[in-house]
Design a protein around this motif. Sequence first.
Motif, PDB file in Angstrom:
ATOM      1  N   PHE A  71      32.762  41.233  44.121  1.00 30.78           N
ATOM      2  CA  PHE A  71      31.826  40.099  44.007  1.00 30.78           C
ATOM      3  C   PHE A  71      32.624  38.916  43.480  1.00 30.78           C
ATOM      4  CE2 PHE A  71      27.897  42.972  42.866  1.00 30.78           C
ATOM      5  CZ  PHE A  71      27.803  43.381  44.183  1.00 30.78           C
ATOM      6  N   TRP A  72      32.644  37.825  44.191  1.00 27.72           N
ATOM      7  CA  TRP A  72      33.391  36.646  43.764  1.00 27.72           C
ATOM      8  C   TRP A  72      34.833  36.994  43.370  1.00 27.72           C
ATOM      9  CZ3 TRP A  72      31.760  32.584  45.867  1.00 27.72           C
ATOM     10  CH2 TRP A  72      30.399  32.458  46.145  1.00 27.72           C
ATOM     11  N   TYR A  73      35.445  37.798  44.227  1.00 25.28           N
ATOM     12  CA  TYR A  73      36.879  38.118  44.096  1.00 25.28           C
ATOM     13  C   TYR A  73      37.195  38.899  42.823  1.00 25.28           C
ATOM     14  CZ  TYR A  73      36.370  34.551  47.566  1.00 25.28           C
ATOM     15  OH  TYR A  73      35.909  33.840  48.645  1.00 25.28           O
ATOM     16  N   SER A  74      36.160  39.479  42.214  1.00 28.77           N
ATOM     17  CA  SER A  74      36.315  40.228  40.964  1.00 28.77           C
ATOM     18  C   SER A  74      35.483  41.505  41.034  1.00 28.77           C
ATOM     19  CB  SER A  74      35.784  39.398  39.783  1.00 28.77           C
ATOM     20  OG  SER A  74      36.548  38.243  39.581  1.00 28.77           O
ATOM     21  N   ALA A  75      35.600  42.308  40.009  1.00 28.59           N
ATOM     22  CA  ALA A  75      34.719  43.465  39.861  1.00 28.59           C
ATOM     23  C   ALA A  75      33.313  42.970  39.512  1.00 28.59           C
ATOM     24  CB  ALA A  75      35.240  44.380  38.759  1.00 28.59           C
ATOM     25  N   MET A 124      40.362  32.933  52.707  1.00 32.88           N
ATOM     26  CA  MET A 124      40.389  33.086  51.246  1.00 32.88           C
ATOM     27  C   MET A 124      41.607  32.412  50.612  1.00 32.88           C
ATOM     28  SD  MET A 124      37.581  34.484  51.196  1.00 32.88           S
ATOM     29  CE  MET A 124      36.481  35.598  52.071  1.00 32.88           C
ATOM     30  N   TYR A 126      44.355  33.709  49.854  1.00 33.75           N
ATOM     31  CA  TYR A 126      45.147  34.659  49.059  1.00 33.75           C
ATOM     32  C   TYR A 126      45.106  36.035  49.728  1.00 33.75           C
ATOM     33  CZ  TYR A 126      44.890  31.244  45.288  1.00 33.75           C
ATOM     34  OH  TYR A 126      44.994  30.103  44.544  1.00 33.75           O
ATOM     35  N   GLU A 130      46.741  39.605  45.520  1.00 36.36           N
ATOM     36  CA  GLU A 130      46.793  38.510  44.551  1.00 36.36           C
ATOM     37  C   GLU A 130      45.561  38.468  43.636  1.00 36.36           C
ATOM     38  OE1 GLU A 130      49.374  34.916  46.055  1.00 36.36           O
ATOM     39  OE2 GLU A 130      48.111  35.615  47.705  1.00 36.36           O
ATOM     40  N   PHE A 131      44.558  39.290  43.949  1.00 38.72           N
ATOM     41  CA  PHE A 131      43.388  39.376  43.067  1.00 38.72           C
ATOM     42  C   PHE A 131      43.479  40.569  42.102  1.00 38.72           C
ATOM     43  CE2 PHE A 131      41.794  37.084  46.842  1.00 38.72           C
ATOM     44  CZ  PHE A 131      41.350  35.926  46.220  1.00 38.72           C
ATOM     45  N   CYS A 134      44.744  41.446  37.153  1.00 40.84           N
ATOM     46  CA  CYS A 134      43.970  41.794  35.953  1.00 40.84           C
ATOM     47  C   CYS A 134      43.933  43.308  35.740  1.00 40.84           C
ATOM     48  CB  CYS A 134      42.569  41.185  35.978  1.00 40.84           C
ATOM     49  SG  CYS A 134      41.617  41.557  37.426  1.00 40.84           S
TER      50      CYS A 134
ATOM     51  N   TRP B  72      39.829  41.163  29.170  1.00 40.40           N
ATOM     52  CA  TRP B  72      40.499  41.986  30.192  1.00 40.40           C
ATOM     53  C   TRP B  72      40.959  41.136  31.382  1.00 40.40           C
ATOM     54  CZ3 TRP B  72      42.664  45.900  28.297  1.00 40.40           C
ATOM     55  CH2 TRP B  72      42.082  46.543  27.211  1.00 40.40           C
ATOM     56  N   TYR B  73      41.570  40.010  31.040  1.00 36.55           N
ATOM     57  CA  TYR B  73      42.208  39.139  32.046  1.00 36.55           C
ATOM     58  C   TYR B  73      41.212  38.544  33.038  1.00 36.55           C
ATOM     59  CZ  TYR B  73      45.741  41.949  29.843  1.00 36.55           C
ATOM     60  OH  TYR B  73      46.486  42.580  28.897  1.00 36.55           O
ATOM     61  N   PHE B 131      46.276  34.907  37.126  1.00 37.00           N
ATOM     62  CA  PHE B 131      44.932  35.478  36.959  1.00 37.00           C
ATOM     63  C   PHE B 131      43.834  34.555  37.497  1.00 37.00           C
ATOM     64  CE2 PHE B 131      47.461  37.498  33.559  1.00 37.00           C
ATOM     65  CZ  PHE B 131      47.275  38.825  33.915  1.00 37.00           C
ATOM     66  N   CYS B 134      40.880  34.109  41.725  1.00 35.36           N
ATOM     67  CA  CYS B 134      39.446  34.332  41.997  1.00 35.36           C
ATOM     68  C   CYS B 134      38.647  33.040  41.864  1.00 35.36           C
ATOM     69  CB  CYS B 134      38.878  35.458  41.152  1.00 35.36           C
ATOM     70  SG  CYS B 134      39.124  35.292  39.403  1.00 35.36           S
ATOM     71  N   THR B 138      36.877  31.023  44.960  1.00 41.20           N
ATOM     72  CA  THR B 138      35.444  30.715  44.836  1.00 41.20           C
ATOM     73  C   THR B 138      35.207  29.239  45.184  1.00 41.20           C
ATOM     74  OG1 THR B 138      35.059  32.434  43.189  1.00 41.20           O
ATOM     75  CG2 THR B 138      33.499  30.599  43.213  1.00 41.20           C
ATOM     76  N   ARG B 140      37.017  27.388  47.066  1.00 39.27           N
ATOM     77  CA  ARG B 140      37.258  27.252  48.499  1.00 39.27           C
ATOM     78  C   ARG B 140      36.021  27.646  49.302  1.00 39.27           C
ATOM     79  NH1 ARG B 140      43.046  28.011  50.895  1.00 39.27           N
ATOM     80  NH2 ARG B 140      42.529  28.608  53.017  1.00 39.27           N
TER      81      ARG B 140
END
Lengths: 190, 190
Positions: A71-75, A124, A126, A130-131, A134, B72-73, B131, B134, B138, B140
């Motif tokens: 979700f939004w390039y993150s967990a 994207m 990237y 690259e995500f 973390c 956590w980054y 980091f 993301c 977003t 973009r």
Amino acid sequence: MNMKNILIISGHTDLAASVANKTILETLNERLPEAEIVKLDELYPDFKIDVEAEQQKLLRADIIVLQFPVFWYSAPSLLERWMEETFRHGFSHGSTGDKLKGKKLVLSFTTGAPEAMYSREGAMGYTIDEFLPCYKATCRLCQMEFSGYVYTGGVSYGNRTSPELIEQQKSVSEKHALRLIELLEKISHR
Amino acid sequence: MNMKNILIISGHTDLAASVANKTILETLNERLPEAEIVKLDELYPDFKIDVEAEQQKLLRADIIVLQFPVFWYSAPSLLERWMEETFRHGFSHGSTGDKLKGKKLVLSFTTGAPEAMYSREGAMGYTIDEFLPCYKATCRLCQMEFSGYVYTGGVSYGNRTSPELIEQQKSVSEKHALRLIELLEKISHR
């Protein structure tokens, strides 16, 4: 084949509405019945994590799999909350925090956007790798081994407009689960 | 000087226990009274985001500042939840979702670890910029402009063992706020 103790943490915020993540977990449950599967959305719909219970699960595991949709390039937020609450100073990190030391971390994730969009030239901008800093930095701080990832793209909500398309998402998700099991078998013997 | 409409979203999960983020927000409130400050931990201690209300705040803003401690980054879970819920298909993205188009996004964040640890050779193994993909991706997807960040490291909970150390954290946090205001003034006139 003897597998190590495997803990699979599902971070989807609403598995009932999921196709890919749900299918992956069902396939893992069938093919890898000895693994412990934790569905955070069932246990913690209110985001109130039972820290002691979750830490006990981590202590039992040799391999920890984070299973989530990006979700939004993150967990998802729920998985972030689980980590914020469970990975505490003195448990996972800090001068006396070595409870995760030597454990292996595996990521198993899906994106709605097709894999081809994840490139420098793609939409994207990237690559998918690259995500991931973390997670790798988290492993470093907690003395865990980052043991790779399994990834499937193109399983969006918007692309479920026919029974055929849903079947297609289920099919790639089953294959995803089999690829994950293959990786888990490999790292179980390292 | 005429500033554009500025919305500051505080993602700290417990501001009452904060020094750095609390001081930054207090300084912004004093020096930039025209900005709208949203404290997610006060509004949504239960993680239940009022999507309509938050979308209205976004619509009014020209510049959106995400204010958070790095956990956590990543951004804190509560800020991730705000984003998951508020940045909806058809609002922020998708073929008809252009409500954030042209708005500027600024990050304002702190880390417990000192800034020097964030390098390829340092304890984290990555620079702080590694980091941030993301947030840039977003922007973009939502047709926003990523307009930079202000960052302060070394403001950990563990390093608040004396009144002097707390004062030191307050002092760097005030300076952080002033650097942020400088950036906001600059991008207000571009």
